[in-house]
Design an enzyme around this catalytic site. Structure first.
Site, PDB file in Angstrom:
ATOM      1  N   LYS A 194     -10.582  -1.075  -5.061  1.00 34.14           N
ATOM      2  CA  LYS A 194     -11.286   0.204  -5.013  1.00 34.14           C
ATOM      3  C   LYS A 194     -10.332   1.369  -5.183  1.00 34.14           C
ATOM      4  O   LYS A 194     -10.682   2.418  -5.679  1.00 34.14           O
ATOM      5  CB  LYS A 194     -11.989   0.375  -3.669  1.00 34.14           C
ATOM      6  CG  LYS A 194     -13.227  -0.451  -3.525  1.00 34.14           C
ATOM      7  CD  LYS A 194     -13.955  -0.041  -2.265  1.00 34.14           C
ATOM      8  CE  LYS A 194     -14.035  -1.162  -1.268  1.00 34.14           C
ATOM      9  NZ  LYS A 194     -12.872  -1.264  -0.390  1.00 34.14           N
ATOM     10  N   LYS A 216       0.822  -1.216   0.000  1.00 33.39           N
ATOM     11  CA  LYS A 216       0.000   0.000   0.000  1.00 33.39           C
ATOM     12  C   LYS A 216       0.854   1.262   0.000  1.00 33.39           C
ATOM     13  O   LYS A 216       0.492   2.264  -0.612  1.00 33.39           O
ATOM     14  CB  LYS A 216      -0.952   0.016   1.189  1.00 33.39           C
ATOM     15  CG  LYS A 216      -2.111  -0.954   0.993  1.00 33.39           C
ATOM     16  CD  LYS A 216      -3.279  -0.602   1.864  1.00 33.39           C
ATOM     17  CE  LYS A 216      -4.473  -1.445   1.460  1.00 33.39           C
ATOM     18  NZ  LYS A 216      -5.605  -1.298   2.364  1.00 33.39           N
ATOM     19  N   LYS A 231      -4.547  -7.102  -8.114  1.00 38.54           N
ATOM     20  CA  LYS A 231      -5.936  -7.438  -7.817  1.00 38.54           C
ATOM     21  C   LYS A 231      -6.839  -6.266  -8.178  1.00 38.54           C
ATOM     22  O   LYS A 231      -6.400  -5.113  -8.221  1.00 38.54           O
ATOM     23  CB  LYS A 231      -6.100  -7.835  -6.352  1.00 38.54           C
ATOM     24  CG  LYS A 231      -5.942  -6.711  -5.342  1.00 38.54           C
ATOM     25  CD  LYS A 231      -6.486  -7.159  -3.965  1.00 38.54           C
ATOM     26  CE  LYS A 231      -6.760  -5.951  -3.069  1.00 38.54           C
ATOM     27  NZ  LYS A 231      -7.604  -6.249  -1.929  1.00 38.54           N
TER      28      LYS A 231
HETATM   29  P1  ADP Z   1     -10.257  -2.979  -1.613  1.00 38.08           P
HETATM   30  O1  ADP Z   1      -8.916  -3.645  -1.754  1.00 38.08           O
HETATM   31  O2  ADP Z   1     -11.014  -2.965  -2.883  1.00 38.08           O
HETATM   32  O3  ADP Z   1     -10.154  -1.623  -0.950  1.00 38.08           O
HETATM   33  P2  ADP Z   1     -10.977  -4.029   0.958  1.00 38.08           P
HETATM   34  O4  ADP Z   1      -9.549  -4.026   1.363  1.00 38.08           O
HETATM   35  O5  ADP Z   1     -11.905  -3.069   1.621  1.00 38.08           O
HETATM   36  O6  ADP Z   1     -11.108  -3.878  -0.619  1.00 38.08           O
HETATM   37  O7  ADP Z   1     -11.503  -5.500   1.148  1.00 38.08           O
HETATM   38  C1  ADP Z   1     -12.823  -5.825   1.480  1.00 38.08           C
HETATM   39  C2  ADP Z   1     -13.031  -7.303   1.280  1.00 38.08           C
HETATM   40  O8  ADP Z   1     -13.038  -7.592  -0.117  1.00 38.08           O
HETATM   41  C3  ADP Z   1     -11.952  -8.179   1.904  1.00 38.08           C
HETATM   42  O9  ADP Z   1     -12.566  -9.320   2.471  1.00 38.08           O
HETATM   43  C4  ADP Z   1     -11.087  -8.567   0.738  1.00 38.08           C
HETATM   44  O10 ADP Z   1     -10.501  -9.838   0.936  1.00 38.08           O
HETATM   45  C5  ADP Z   1     -12.076  -8.605  -0.419  1.00 38.08           C
HETATM   46  N1  ADP Z   1     -11.440  -8.244  -1.687  1.00 38.08           N
HETATM   47  C6  ADP Z   1     -10.940  -7.017  -2.017  1.00 38.08           C
HETATM   48  N2  ADP Z   1     -10.449  -7.016  -3.263  1.00 38.08           N
HETATM   49  C7  ADP Z   1     -10.649  -8.275  -3.755  1.00 38.08           C
HETATM   50  C8  ADP Z   1     -10.365  -8.918  -5.018  1.00 38.08           C
HETATM   51  N3  ADP Z   1      -9.814  -8.258  -6.026  1.00 38.08           N
HETATM   52  N4  ADP Z   1     -10.696 -10.218  -5.173  1.00 38.08           N
HETATM   53  C9  ADP Z   1     -11.287 -10.896  -4.155  1.00 38.08           C
HETATM   54  N5  ADP Z   1     -11.580 -10.366  -2.947  1.00 38.08           N
HETATM   55  C10 ADP Z   1     -11.278  -9.071  -2.741  1.00 38.08           C
HETATM   56 NA    NA Z   2      -7.827  -2.987   0.343  1.00 40.16          NA
END
Ligand code: ADP
Ligand code: NA
Length: 341
Positions: free
Chosen positions: A209, A118, A206
């Site tokens: 958001k 990050k 991955k």
């Molecule tokens: P982001 O990385 O989009 O900000 P978060 O860190 O808030 O998402 O993660 C929220 C949930 O979504 C967690 O349980 C995480 O494991 C899942 N998650 C986030 N991105 C992915 C992805 N690309 N594929 C599968 N699961 C994901």
């Molecule tokens: Na995240």
């Protein structure tokens, strides 16, 4: 199941996307639907975690937090069954974070991978590491506090979170041992079956958001034509037959197969056989588009309904926070008692 406490949060750092949906919140929905009277479900926005990475303006952040609650409701979480709230509404999270930080070693946090990616730093470069903020470094400790505050027994998350859950169990055990308290249950990671959903334009990463390029992410409220355009542009490869799951050599195509498998709850092999007659990327992409459009039809409609009803969203947050604080306050009093406060 009765007696269980399920806890999970998602960062309100943007609208929910297909990765969040398949990696996390579709399992929240399944738990919501299966809930009996015995257990407790807590689903929240990790808005305190969201400020550990580049901070949006106050007005943007306010909107993102609202969109996160609307997203949770739009996939079918029932706020009467589940406690839906923002982490920041419950000050006990940050208080427990402090207590846990006193039993967390820097060495353990150094081994965590998330802050390095990050903050985009090379862990061997002292000056780069020296700029990492304390809050980002301590992110997993706050996550442990979130979970342990409710004495959660089950935590449904995507695979990127498994390291953090391990730390949570370590801290629960360390606390129990240090204070001779049989207090915290060791929370079980409920890993969602779907593998990580990848960035459409850069399948080395991955789907996230925090990605600035909106074309690499499919949001749960994207209109059908937007989904179609994004899937058409998704990076694949030049082999236009035999669409097989091969994440190393064909990450783009494999990502599309994974998405279909996740939505249809079918094995990868079954999806491969369903698409075996396809002879072009267009065949594959049209197929994937249709499946996503259909899956998000309900959430898309519900999201726009909720986002246009801010009064209702406020009601949900307020009553969720009230119920969360009741549990958090009672548990924190016990925790403090064990510690001698
Ligand atoms: P982001 O990385 O989009 O900000 P978060 O860190 O808030 O998402 O993660 C929220 C949930 O979504 C967690 O349980 C995480 O494991 C899942 N998650 C986030 N991105 C992915 C992805 N690309 N594929 C599968 N699961 C994901
Ligand atoms: Na995240």
């Amino acid at each position: 199941p009765s007696g269980s406490t399920v806890f999970s949060m998602i960062q309100p750092s943007g609208k929910f996307h297909l990765g969040n949906y398949l990696g996390a919140i579709s399992s929240w929905k399944a738990l919501n639907d299966a809930k009996d009277n015995g257990g407790t479900l807590l689903f929240g926005t990790a808005d305190l975690h969201a400020i550990t990475t580049p901070k949006p303006s106050a007005s943007t952040f306010r909107q993102m937090r609202k969109e996160a609650i609307a997203s949770i409701l739009s996939i079918g979480i029932d706020p009467k069954k589940a406690i839906v709230f923002h982490q920041s509404q419950v000050p006990q999270h940050t208080e427990l974070h402090w207590y846990l930080s006193t039993i967390t070693s820097m060495g353990y946090l150094n081994r965590m991978t998330q802050w390095k990616s990050k903050a985009n730093v090379n862990a061997n470069n002292r000056s780069e590491v020296g700029n990492v903020k304390l809050g980002l470094y301590s992110y997993p400790v706050l996550q442990a506090a979130d979970i342990l505050l409710y004495k959660a027994t089950h935590v449904p998350v995507g695979e990127d979170q498994s390291q953090h859950l391990e730390l949570t169990r370590e801290l629960a055990e360390a606390f129990n041992k240090l204070y001779k308290a049989h207090y915290f249950p060791l929370p079980v990671t409920m890993m969602t079956p779907t593998k990580k959903v990848l960035n459409l334009l850069n399948p080395d990463k991955k789907m996230s958001k925090s990605d600035i390029n909106q074309n690499s992410v499919i949001y749960i409220n994207d209109e059908p034509d937007v989904i179609q355009r994004k899937i058409r542009k998704a990076v694949t490869d030049s082999i236009s037959s035999e669409f097989k799951y091969d994440p190393v050599n064909r990450p783009g195509v494999s990502n599309l197969i994974n998405i279909v498998s996740g939505i249809q709850k079918k094995s990868i092999a079954d999806v491969e056989s369903d698409i075996s007659s396809f002879t072009s990327h267009k065949d594959l992409k049209d197929y994937v588009t249709e499946i996503i459009v259909e899956e998000f039809r309900g959430p898309r409609r519900e999201f726009s309904r909720y986002i246009n009803d801010p009064m209702y969203l406020e009601e949900v947050e307020a009553s969720g926070a009230k119920r969360a604080i009741e549990i958090a306050d009672k548990n924190l009093q016990s925790i403090k008692k064990y510690m001698g406060f």
